[in-house]
Design an enzyme around this catalytic site. Sequence first.
Site, short mmCIF file in Angstrom:
data_model
loop_
_atom_site.label_atom_id
_atom_site.label_comp_id
_atom_site.label_asym_id
_atom_site.label_seq_id
_atom_site.Cartn_x
_atom_site.Cartn_y
_atom_site.Cartn_z
N GLY A 1 78.55 -9.47 25.03
CA GLY A 1 77.18 -9.13 25.33
C GLY A 1 76.96 -7.70 25.77
O GLY A 1 75.85 -7.33 26.17
N GLU B 1 60.20 5.58 35.39
CA GLU B 1 61.53 5.69 36.00
C GLU B 1 62.55 4.76 35.33
O GLU B 1 63.72 5.11 35.15
CB GLU B 1 61.45 5.37 37.50
CG GLU B 1 62.76 5.54 38.23
CD GLU B 1 63.23 6.98 38.30
OE1 GLU B 1 64.26 7.29 37.66
OE2 GLU B 1 62.57 7.79 38.97
N LYS C 1 62.01 3.52 26.61
CA LYS C 1 62.38 4.89 26.25
C LYS C 1 62.06 5.21 24.79
O LYS C 1 61.69 6.33 24.46
CB LYS C 1 63.85 5.16 26.54
CG LYS C 1 64.87 4.41 25.70
CD LYS C 1 65.35 3.19 26.41
CE LYS C 1 66.45 2.46 25.65
NZ LYS C 1 66.82 1.21 26.36
N LYS D 1 66.70 8.98 25.48
CA LYS D 1 66.78 9.22 26.92
C LYS D 1 66.91 10.71 27.25
O LYS D 1 66.24 11.21 28.15
CB LYS D 1 67.95 8.44 27.51
CG LYS D 1 67.77 6.93 27.44
CD LYS D 1 69.05 6.19 27.81
CE LYS D 1 68.88 4.69 27.72
NZ LYS D 1 70.15 3.96 27.97
N GLY E 1 70.36 -3.42 32.45
CA GLY E 1 70.43 -4.76 33.05
C GLY E 1 69.17 -5.09 33.81
O GLY E 1 68.43 -4.22 34.25
#
Length: 323
Positions: A187, A129, A105, A205, A309
Amino acid sequence: MRQVNLGMIGGGTVGSGVYHALRLNGELLAARIGVPIRVRKVAVKAFDEPRPYSIPRSLMTLDWRQVVHDPTVDIVTELVGGTTIARTMVLAALELGKPVITANKALLSAHGEELFAAARKHQTNLYYEASVCGGIPIIKSLREGFVGNRITHLYGIVNGTCNYILTRMKLEGADFEAVLKDAQAQGYAEAEPSLDVDGYDAQHKIGILASLAHGFWVKPGKIYVEGIRGITRLDMQYAGQLGYTIKLLGIIKAGPDETGGQAPRIQVSVYPTLVPNTHVLASVNHVFNAVFVRGDIVGDTLFYGRGAGKDATASAVLSDLAD
């Protein structure tokens, strides 16, 4: 049956996630699209770098040019991040007429106009995407599902780190710094968290979504950005007493053209927002993302899921591969 050869640049968390997803569901994908996809080469920073899923040594190379310039590679994925060498990699592939899939992004925010122009010039495509909201198919929905709509409003919880911090501040009555420190230990936040907590990841974004929704390139510098560092425990308490939840939202709104023309004025911004507890976005908690879209024909729609993720992002990359 013809085979499509995939060249991957990046074999870390996301790259190994894509490789694992293709191993897991490659036959299913081939049955659905009618073409088997084979990973031909994977460019990595180091053969022994930590990665959640293993990649065969025979597929790996330390030179990204061996991926891009391999004449047997049909499609290139850029999964390394950053805006400098990644730009060079993507342009090199596009100039060879090879379709590129990116999850980057920041690259699209900084150089998207140039990259899409290069894709048009060389009669190929750039797919993205995975660059916004991980596994949520918001790019494809705006580009295809809502193609017959004017998008009047879009509100997005598009940064999982900020949403995790704000959720815990609300539920636990905790201070920002304490939750941030714990999020870093678990994390959920980077050691240097500025990109997330100061709103710039969300800026990248929401700029991409605004450009797609309204058909012109939104320059990052034109987007108002405010992060969540200034949100206090007291703010959360007062908001709750008034029936609101504080969320960091990326906001796109179309308003009337005050100059008397036909085109609407578009507001694109990122800032902490009071969301009524009765609104569905108020109940999106922890690391989950959600995007609320209002079209002039379809009305109100909502997209919800994991925004980051290895597996969520890999799902989005596979979607672009199918295209």
